[in-house]
Motif scaffolding. Structure first.
Motif, PDB file in Angstrom:
ATOM      1  N   ALA A 419       0.829  -1.207   0.000  1.00  0.00           N
ATOM      2  CA  ALA A 419       0.000   0.000   0.000  1.00  0.00           C
ATOM      3  C   ALA A 419       0.862   1.255   0.000  1.00  0.00           C
ATOM      4  N   GLU A 420       1.899   1.272   0.851  1.00  0.00           N
ATOM      5  CA  GLU A 420       2.773   2.448   0.905  1.00  0.00           C
ATOM      6  C   GLU A 420       3.539   2.624  -0.398  1.00  0.00           C
ATOM      7  N   CYS A 421       4.032   1.513  -0.938  1.00  0.00           N
ATOM      8  CA  CYS A 421       4.763   1.599  -2.208  1.00  0.00           C
ATOM      9  C   CYS A 421       3.875   2.141  -3.316  1.00  0.00           C
ATOM     10  N   GLU A 422       2.659   1.634  -3.397  1.00  0.00           N
ATOM     11  CA  GLU A 422       1.736   2.060  -4.443  1.00  0.00           C
ATOM     12  C   GLU A 422       1.376   3.529  -4.291  1.00  0.00           C
ATOM     13  N   ILE A 427       3.993  10.085  -6.279  1.00  0.00           N
ATOM     14  CA  ILE A 427       3.651  11.378  -5.684  1.00  0.00           C
ATOM     15  C   ILE A 427       4.908  12.145  -5.314  1.00  0.00           C
ATOM     16  N   ARG A 428       4.900  13.439  -5.582  1.00  0.00           N
ATOM     17  CA  ARG A 428       6.023  14.313  -5.267  1.00  0.00           C
ATOM     18  C   ARG A 428       5.465  15.640  -4.780  1.00  0.00           C
ATOM     19  N   HIS A 429       5.742  15.976  -3.547  1.00  0.00           N
ATOM     20  CA  HIS A 429       5.268  17.253  -3.005  1.00  0.00           C
ATOM     21  C   HIS A 429       6.158  17.631  -1.826  1.00  0.00           C
ATOM     22  N   ARG A 430       6.381  18.907  -1.660  1.00  0.00           N
ATOM     23  CA  ARG A 430       7.304  19.358  -0.615  1.00  0.00           C
ATOM     24  C   ARG A 430       6.827  19.030   0.787  1.00  0.00           C
ATOM     25  N   ASN A 431       5.536  18.765   0.962  1.00  0.00           N
ATOM     26  CA  ASN A 431       4.990  18.447   2.285  1.00  0.00           C
ATOM     27  C   ASN A 431       4.631  16.977   2.443  1.00  0.00           C
ATOM     28  N   ALA A 483      -0.484  19.413   1.553  1.00  0.00           N
ATOM     29  CA  ALA A 483      -0.241  18.020   1.194  1.00  0.00           C
ATOM     30  C   ALA A 483      -1.532  17.291   0.850  1.00  0.00           C
ATOM     31  N   ILE A 484      -2.572  17.481   1.668  1.00  0.00           N
ATOM     32  CA  ILE A 484      -3.856  16.799   1.446  1.00  0.00           C
ATOM     33  C   ILE A 484      -4.499  17.288   0.147  1.00  0.00           C
ATOM     34  N   GLU A 485      -4.407  18.587  -0.112  1.00  0.00           N
ATOM     35  CA  GLU A 485      -4.969  19.121  -1.361  1.00  0.00           C
ATOM     36  C   GLU A 485      -4.278  18.485  -2.568  1.00  0.00           C
ATOM     37  N   TYR A 486      -2.959  18.327  -2.476  1.00  0.00           N
ATOM     38  CA  TYR A 486      -2.216  17.696  -3.568  1.00  0.00           C
ATOM     39  C   TYR A 486      -2.671  16.256  -3.768  1.00  0.00           C
ATOM     40  N   LEU A 487      -2.790  15.496  -2.690  1.00  0.00           N
ATOM     41  CA  LEU A 487      -3.184  14.099  -2.793  1.00  0.00           C
ATOM     42  C   LEU A 487      -4.567  13.945  -3.424  1.00  0.00           C
ATOM     43  N   HIS A 488      -5.479  14.846  -3.069  1.00  0.00           N
ATOM     44  CA  HIS A 488      -6.871  14.726  -3.536  1.00  0.00           C
ATOM     45  C   HIS A 488      -7.088  15.266  -4.943  1.00  0.00           C
ATOM     46  N   HIS A 489      -6.326  16.285  -5.327  1.00  0.00           N
ATOM     47  CA  HIS A 489      -6.671  17.003  -6.556  1.00  0.00           C
ATOM     48  C   HIS A 489      -5.569  17.046  -7.623  1.00  0.00           C
ATOM     49  N   ASP A 490      -4.318  16.789  -7.247  1.00  0.00           N
ATOM     50  CA  ASP A 490      -3.237  16.987  -8.211  1.00  0.00           C
ATOM     51  C   ASP A 490      -2.514  15.709  -8.617  1.00  0.00           C
ATOM     52  N   CYS A 491      -2.889  14.578  -8.027  1.00  0.00           N
ATOM     53  CA  CYS A 491      -2.293  13.298  -8.422  1.00  0.00           C
ATOM     54  C   CYS A 491      -3.038  12.732  -9.636  1.00  0.00           C
ATOM     55  N   ALA A 516       3.319  11.587   6.376  1.00  0.00           N
ATOM     56  CA  ALA A 516       3.914  10.275   6.139  1.00  0.00           C
ATOM     57  C   ALA A 516       2.913   9.191   6.507  1.00  0.00           C
ATOM     58  N   ASP A 517       3.387   7.949   6.567  1.00  0.00           N
ATOM     59  CA  ASP A 517       2.618   6.771   6.974  1.00  0.00           C
ATOM     60  C   ASP A 517       1.408   6.529   6.070  1.00  0.00           C
ATOM     61  N   PHE A 518       1.698   5.976   4.894  1.00  0.00           N
ATOM     62  CA  PHE A 518       0.650   5.717   3.897  1.00  0.00           C
ATOM     63  C   PHE A 518       0.240   4.242   3.878  1.00  0.00           C
ATOM     64  N   ARG A 519       0.371   3.558   5.033  1.00  0.00           N
ATOM     65  CA  ARG A 519       0.094   2.121   5.054  1.00  0.00           C
ATOM     66  C   ARG A 519      -1.378   1.800   4.836  1.00  0.00           C
ATOM     67  N   LEU A 520      -2.291   2.773   5.099  1.00  0.00           N
ATOM     68  CA  LEU A 520      -3.721   2.539   4.889  1.00  0.00           C
ATOM     69  C   LEU A 520      -4.254   3.291   3.681  1.00  0.00           C
TER      70      LEU A 520
END
Length: 589
Positions: A419-422, A427-431, A483-491, A516-520
């Motif tokens: 899950a974390e690898c995927e 994803i690349r973001h400064r935060n 960071a959350i905005e990037y994950l939701h809208h820019d990936c 961090a901690d993207f295991r879920l």
């Protein structure tokens, strides 16, 4: 006192703590044969020795003697009448200036002339060649300049020549071909140019040849390897030598150490090197050697040190190297090796083997991680969770990283790793925490992450010795929101974190927040298809931070992260966890 000891023949004062000057009255003891003032704290100038006709041994080494002024070297001139002098050492003092030409007037019986570890400068007088009885000439660790006098090559009995750590320039004199009794030659750390003379084959008694740290060029003459008694050291490192190693290297059956590192040498590492059966030390690093590691290296049964780093070696690491029971260090780093890493003997010692910089090597990164974390030592442990343990590691290039090692014995740890690898793959973001590398084999999984020296937000909110001002809290909120905005809208596909909380936010040296901690983490496959997700793990978020609708079976969504962000923001400003007893009754979140 010496004025009265006119019959004194031996004066040994060495190895004490005498200080002050050496008295000039020593010359009154005219029958002196052996004088040893070594290993004391004598200072001042060396007095005239002009009235010591019988002196055979004069040892003044390891003191604080000086030779400044116009007449500072007169003591050498005064010894011209000491025609029986055999040993003269003035090494390891504070002598300065140029050697006088009168040094050539010393006794023809002089065998050992030792002047190393001073501050002598200028040209080395060619008149030293008058001292035809010399077996040792030692001028190392000075500041001599100019060419090495060709006349040195006429000393018929010379066995030990130590000229290293000076600034001699020019070529190795051709006249050196005549030094057929030479046992050791040290020319290391000078400014010598030109080629290595093939005539060195005349040194049939040679044991040590050190020409390292110069500017010698051309190929290594094969004639060097025709000396059957060559038994201790061949050091040609840090030069500009090119071409390949001569096949004749295998003739050196007695050699104990070979170092040709830091040259632009090419070609294969020769099979014949395995015939150097007495070899203890082999350094071929920082060249351009290519091809496989020869199997014959496994036949060097006494070898203790092998360094083949920074070449272009290919193929697999020989499993037969495991048989080398005395091998203490093996450096194969920064090559193009591939395949599996052997597991026996030295390969079980992470500090004794260096394999980093071989990207196609299975388990290469694992070995680097072991070294970086000191084999996962307790002192490097910085955190632990249900699925993994985090260590601080320092790699050989100086990179400091956080290494998350997954507990593969735990149920769903493998899915957590995937899950974390995927999630972190694209994803690349400064935060967002940056992944440096991933290590994965059948029974070991780890993420190498950018190290956050200021730890987690959890620590800053709830440990007594840490405080955040309002400005810092606001900036952290902004960083997490970005960071959350990037994950939701820019990936490419929206990513939902699903476990946003203070222990999932880390702070770098500038207190900039990183999620961090993207295991879920969940990845939305098709945003237009009713929010369907590719689920890699069952929903496990953290109590207090997951939205209520998750508890009644509704699917995950970006709105769930927004809810968690709101709880996080509340905790940042109140320093109260969502499970705090204050959030009950009417205050229930």
């Amino acid at each position: 006192m010496l004025l009265k000891l006119t019959n004194l023949t031996t004066l040994y004062l060495g190895g004490n703590q005498f200080s002050g000057s050496i008295l000039g009255s020593i010359a009154n003891a005219s029958r002196l044969v052996r004088v040893d003032f070594s290993n004391n704290n004598f200072t001042g100038h060396i007095p005239s020795m002009g009235n010591l006709p019988s002196i055979q041994v004069l040892n003044l080494e390891i003191n604080e003697l000086v030779s400044g002024g116009e007449r500072g070297m007169d003591f050498i001139t005064s010894l011209a009448n000491s025609t029986q002098l055999q040993v003269f050492s003035m090494a390891t003092n504070r002598l300065t200036g140029r050697l006088p030409l009168s040094i050539g007037n010393l006794s023809r019986q002089l065998s050992l002339l030792v002047m190393g570890e001073n501050h002598l400068e200028g040209n080395l007088p060619g008149e030293i060649s008058n001292l035809v009885g010399l077996t040792m000439l030692s001028v190392e660790y000075n500041s001599f300049t100019g060419i090495i006098p060709p006349s040195i090559g006429t000393l018929p009995n010379l066995q030990n020549l130590y000229f290293h750590r000076n600034q001699f320039s020019g070529k190795i004199p051709e006249s050196f071909r005549n030094l057929t009794e030479l046992y050791e030659m040290g020319l290391k750390s000078n400014l010598l140019t030109g080629t290595i003379p093939p005539s060195l084959e005349n040194y049939q008694h040679l044991q040590i040849l050190d020409l390292s740290v110069n500017m010698l060029s051309g190929t290594i003459p094969r004639e060097i390897f025709s000396i059957p008694s060559f038994g201790k050291l061949l050091n040609l490192s840090w030069n500009r030598l090119n071409g390949s190693l001569p096949e004749e290297i295998g003739n050196l059956k007695m050699i104990q150490a070979i170092d040709v590192s830091n040259n632009p040498l090419t070609g294969d590492i020769l099979v014949s090197i395995g015939d150097c059966s007495s070899l203890l030390y082999l350094n071929l690093s920082r060249n351009s050697f290519q091809g496989p590691i020869p199997k014959s290296l496994s036949e060097l049964n006494g070898i203790e040190y092998i360094d083949l780093a920074k070449n272009n070696l290919t193929g697999e690491i020989l499993a037969s190297l495991e048989r080398l029971q005395f091998l203490q260090l093996l450096d194969l780093s920064e090559n193009q090796l591939q395949g599996n890493i052997p597991t026996g003997r030295i390969f079980n010692n992470a500090t004794a083997v260096s394999l980093d910089g071989n990207p196609q090597l299975c388990g290469g990164l694992l070995n680097e991680i072991k070294i970086a974390t000191r084999n996962f030592s307790q002192e490097n442990l910085i955190g632990e969770g249900s699925f993994g343990t985090v260590y601080k590691g320092t790699f050989s290039n100086g990179t400091v990283a956080a290494i998350k090692v997954f507990k593969m014995e735990q149920h769903k740890a493998f899915k957590s790793f995937l899950a974390e690898c995927e999630a972190l793959r694209n994803i690349r973001h400064r935060n967002l925490i940056r992944v440096i590398s991933v290590c994965s084999n059948s029974d070991f999984k780890a993420l190498v992450l950018h190290f956050m020296p200021n730890g987690s937000l959890e620590q800053w909110l709830h440990e007594r010795n840490k405080r955040l001002c309002i400005k810092e809290r606001l900036e952290i909120v902004q960083d997490v929101a970005s960071a959350i905005e990037y994950l939701h809208h820019d990936c490419e596909s929206p990513v939902m974190h699903c476990d946003l909380k203070p222990s999932s936010v880390f702070l770098n040296e500038s207190m900039c927040a990183h999620v961090a901690d993207f295991r879920l983490a969940q990845i939305l496959v098709n945003a237009a298809n009713k929010g369907s997700v590719s689920s890699t793990l069952g929903l496990k978020g953290s109590i207090g931070y997951i939205p209520p609708e998750y508890g009644i079976g509704e699917g995950v969504s970006t709105k769930g992260d927004v809810y968690s962000f709101g709880i996080l923001m509340l905790e940042i400003f109140t320093k109260k966890k969502p499970t705090d007893e204050m959030f009950t009754g009417e205050m229930d979140l």
